[in-house]
Design an enzyme around this catalytic site. Structure first.
Site, PDB file in Angstrom:
ATOM      1  N   ARG A  98      92.911 -28.261   9.857  1.00 16.90           N
ATOM      2  CA  ARG A  98      93.922 -28.908  10.708  1.00 16.90           C
ATOM      3  C   ARG A  98      95.255 -29.008   9.981  1.00 16.90           C
ATOM      4  O   ARG A  98      96.311 -29.001  10.593  1.00 16.90           O
ATOM      5  CB  ARG A  98      93.435 -30.298  11.178  1.00 16.90           C
ATOM      6  CG  ARG A  98      94.417 -30.999  12.111  1.00 16.90           C
ATOM      7  CD  ARG A  98      93.762 -32.091  12.951  1.00 16.90           C
ATOM      8  NE  ARG A  98      93.035 -33.056  12.143  1.00 16.90           N
ATOM      9  CZ  ARG A  98      93.594 -34.053  11.453  1.00 16.90           C
ATOM     10  NH1 ARG A  98      94.903 -34.235  11.498  1.00 16.90           N
ATOM     11  NH2 ARG A  98      92.852 -34.869  10.736  1.00 16.90           N
ATOM     12  N   TYR A 151     110.790 -25.317  32.087  1.00 21.22           N
ATOM     13  CA  TYR A 151     109.349 -25.071  32.310  1.00 21.22           C
ATOM     14  C   TYR A 151     108.637 -26.363  32.760  1.00 21.22           C
ATOM     15  O   TYR A 151     108.861 -27.438  32.190  1.00 21.22           O
ATOM     16  CB  TYR A 151     108.720 -24.532  31.020  1.00 21.22           C
ATOM     17  CG  TYR A 151     107.234 -24.341  31.125  1.00 21.22           C
ATOM     18  CD1 TYR A 151     106.702 -23.262  31.829  1.00 21.22           C
ATOM     19  CD2 TYR A 151     106.349 -25.251  30.554  1.00 21.22           C
ATOM     20  CE1 TYR A 151     105.337 -23.096  31.951  1.00 21.22           C
ATOM     21  CE2 TYR A 151     104.980 -25.084  30.668  1.00 21.22           C
ATOM     22  CZ  TYR A 151     104.484 -24.008  31.372  1.00 21.22           C
ATOM     23  OH  TYR A 151     103.129 -23.849  31.490  1.00 21.22           O
ATOM     24  N   LYS A 248     102.198 -15.968  25.833  1.00 21.47           N
ATOM     25  CA  LYS A 248     102.885 -14.973  26.660  1.00 21.47           C
ATOM     26  C   LYS A 248     103.156 -13.707  25.837  1.00 21.47           C
ATOM     27  O   LYS A 248     102.218 -13.098  25.362  1.00 21.47           O
ATOM     28  CB  LYS A 248     104.149 -15.593  27.261  1.00 21.47           C
ATOM     29  CG  LYS A 248     103.960 -17.035  27.788  1.00 21.47           C
ATOM     30  CD  LYS A 248     103.076 -17.111  29.017  1.00 21.47           C
ATOM     31  CE  LYS A 248     102.674 -18.547  29.376  1.00 21.47           C
ATOM     32  NZ  LYS A 248     103.754 -19.521  29.508  1.00 21.47           N
TER      33      LYS A 248
HETATM   34  C1  LIG Z   1     103.915 -20.923  29.501  1.00 20.17           C
HETATM   35  C2  LIG Z   1     105.159 -21.560  28.996  1.00 20.17           C
HETATM   36  C3  LIG Z   1     105.115 -22.719  28.225  1.00 20.17           C
HETATM   37  C4  LIG Z   1     103.814 -23.466  27.933  1.00 20.17           C
HETATM   38  O1  LIG Z   1     102.994 -22.726  27.122  1.00 20.17           O
HETATM   39  P1  LIG Z   1     101.371 -22.926  27.069  1.00 20.17           P
HETATM   40  O2  LIG Z   1     100.973 -21.935  26.055  1.00 20.17           O
HETATM   41  O3  LIG Z   1     100.860 -22.665  28.441  1.00 20.17           O
HETATM   42  O4  LIG Z   1     101.140 -24.334  26.658  1.00 20.17           O
HETATM   43  C5  LIG Z   1     106.309 -23.239  27.749  1.00 20.17           C
HETATM   44  N1  LIG Z   1     107.486 -22.647  28.017  1.00 20.17           N
HETATM   45  C6  LIG Z   1     107.570 -21.525  28.766  1.00 20.17           C
HETATM   46  C7  LIG Z   1     108.900 -20.925  29.038  1.00 20.17           C
HETATM   47  C8  LIG Z   1     106.406 -20.948  29.292  1.00 20.17           C
HETATM   48  O5  LIG Z   1     106.495 -19.847  30.046  1.00 20.17           O
END
Ligand SMILES: *Cc1c(COP(=O)(O)O)cnc(C)c1O
Length: 432
Positions: A98, A151, A248
């Site tokens: 952690r 977001y 992403k």
């Molecule tokens: C998906 C997303 C997040 C959140 O990310 P997670 O990995 O789902 O927690 C934050 N900011 C943007 C611009 C996103 O597209």
């Protein structure tokens, strides 16, 4: 144990000799954390090279060309660990996963090098990265400025959690510099904007916003999820901290949930400490997957960029399409983005089909190649409609007032053949 002393095999306490405690913000810090086996690449190298080589753990025992998966929750205690405890340097020595793990360090080094940052910390999700950053860099009694169309998870954190945490939040139009300046108060500590917004792909003027933040002694945090460091490096434009949903583009294969924060070691140390109190650690196995995905980041981004440009060109002026939002188009209003980017504009395109949301649903049903799913940045094209996903809690009037008009489609162009995608989209538009 002395035979296996980790100092002897290349782990270091990470502190300069005169260093004091971790939370002493004046002390000098080494970049990292990293061991001598973590490959430190020159961050001025092209991002394609950095993406492949940055941070790789070059195993002195086997000579493996990839980072081993350090799938362990804890590490043997030795003199190095005790000295790290004593000196407040537990971020620099493997003690407990952690707190830190060489698998995390590899992927952190790679992302830090890609963003041109001194340090990075990986977290269990993008929201974990965002929440840890906000809590670590603001105090109770402070004020935060962000965008009204930020977001959804960040918006909810601001709306639901900040009041009881003693932080006040002002929501502004991220592209309106005067509104940002006007929102500043003496207690403003943090400005948070996205390098490209969802779903309309608006681009804030980050250079100018960074100057406003500096002038008022506030920090600028940029969520660079939609562009990736291959396309834009917010730190180069004056931002203090960059966060990502690594779920992403950074991972790129829609098979990992992860986040990352990059910036100066001084700030990232604080955010790391917050993330470890929240428990938002990234698992070693997930680090392996993220590192593997990252090796092809530059390669993938090139195709995402090209495919989105090609889709935008095809859609713009199509008889069934009322509007297209994409930075490559002549009518795109935020032209400063062309000077800010290093590569292209990423793989996102949004467009309005004629016939409103019912037509958009028909369009999605008729598509054969893309998946209808939320998320973005994967090798597979993903399509979703803001009206029944991200913005479903708003009324039509509210959506329209923020530019999300009936028929809006959000398209994350994958790395398939652009010709195949265009042919599929053309057919689906005819089905409306
Ligand atoms: C998906 C997303 C997040 C959140 O990310 P997670 O990995 O789902 O927690 C934050 N900011 C943007 C611009 C996103 O597209």
């Amino acid at each position: 144990m002395s035979e296996r002393n980790r100092a002897a095999v290349g782990f270091q306490a990470g502190l300069e000799d005169d260093a004091q405690w971790l939370n002493d913000l004046r002390r000098r810090r080494n970049p990292g954390p990293r061991s001598v086996h973590h490959r430190a690449v020159d961050p001025s190298l092209d991002s394609a090279t950095v993406a492949v080589h940055g941070g790789t753990y070059e195993d002195p025992v086997t000579g493996a060309v990839g980072t081993p998966v350090f799938q362990t929750s804890t590490f043997l205690l030795d003199d190095l660990s005790y000295s790290a405890f004593e000196r407040g340097a537990t971020r620099d020595v493997p003690i407990y996963t952690r707190y830190g793990n060489p698998s995390q360090w590899s992927v952190q080094e790679k992302i830090a090098a890609l963003e041109g940052a001194e340090s990075a910390v990986v977290t269990s999700s993008g929201m974990s990265a965002i929440a840890s950053t906000i809590y670590a860099l603001t105090n109770s009694g402070s004020h935060i400025i962000t965008a009204y169309d930020v977001y959804g998870g960040m918006y909810n954190l601001m709306r639901e959690d900040m009041p009881s945490a003693g932080r006040e939040v002002t929501f502004v139009d991220a592209t309106d510099l005067a509104a940002i300046e006007a929102a500043i108060r003496p207690e403003t500590q943090l400005l948070f904007f996205e390098s490209l917004t969802n779903p309309l792909l608006k681009a804030p003027q980050l250079r100018a916003i960074a100057k406003i933040a500096k002038r008022h002694n506030a920090l600028l945090v940029v969520d660079n999820t939609f562009l990736s460091p291959v396309n834009l490096r917010p730190l180069d434009l004056g931002a203090d901290i960059v966060v990502h949903s690594a779920t992403k583009y950074l991972n790129g294969h829609s098979d990992v949930t992860a986040g990352v924060v990059t910036g100066s070691r001084k700030f990232v140390d604080r955010i790391w400490a917050q993330a470890l109190r929240f428990g938002g650690t990234m698992e070693p196995l997930a680090c392996y997957l993220l590192e593997r995905g990252l090796k092809t980041l530059a390669l993938r981004m090139r195709t995402h960029n090209e495919n989105a440009d090609a889709l935008a060109r095809f859609l713009d002026g199509h008889a069934k399409v009322v509007a297209v939002h994409h930075p490559s188009l002549d009518h795109y209003p935020y032209c400063h983005l062309r000077d800010d980017v290093r590569g292209g504009f990423g793989g996102m395109v949004s467009f309005e089909v004629a016939g409103g949301d019912a037509a958009a649903l028909k369009f999605c049903d008729a598509l054969e190649i893309p998946y209808v799913a939320t998320s973005l940045g994967g090798v597979e094209s993903l399509v979703s409609l803001p009206f029944n996903t991200s913005h479903c809690s708003l009324t039509i009037a509210q959506r329209t007032s923020i530019g999300i008009r009936p028929g809006l489609v959000r398209f994350s162009a994958g790395v398939e053949s652009a010709d195949d995608l265009i042919a599929d989209i053309d057919r689906a538009l005819e089905a409306i």
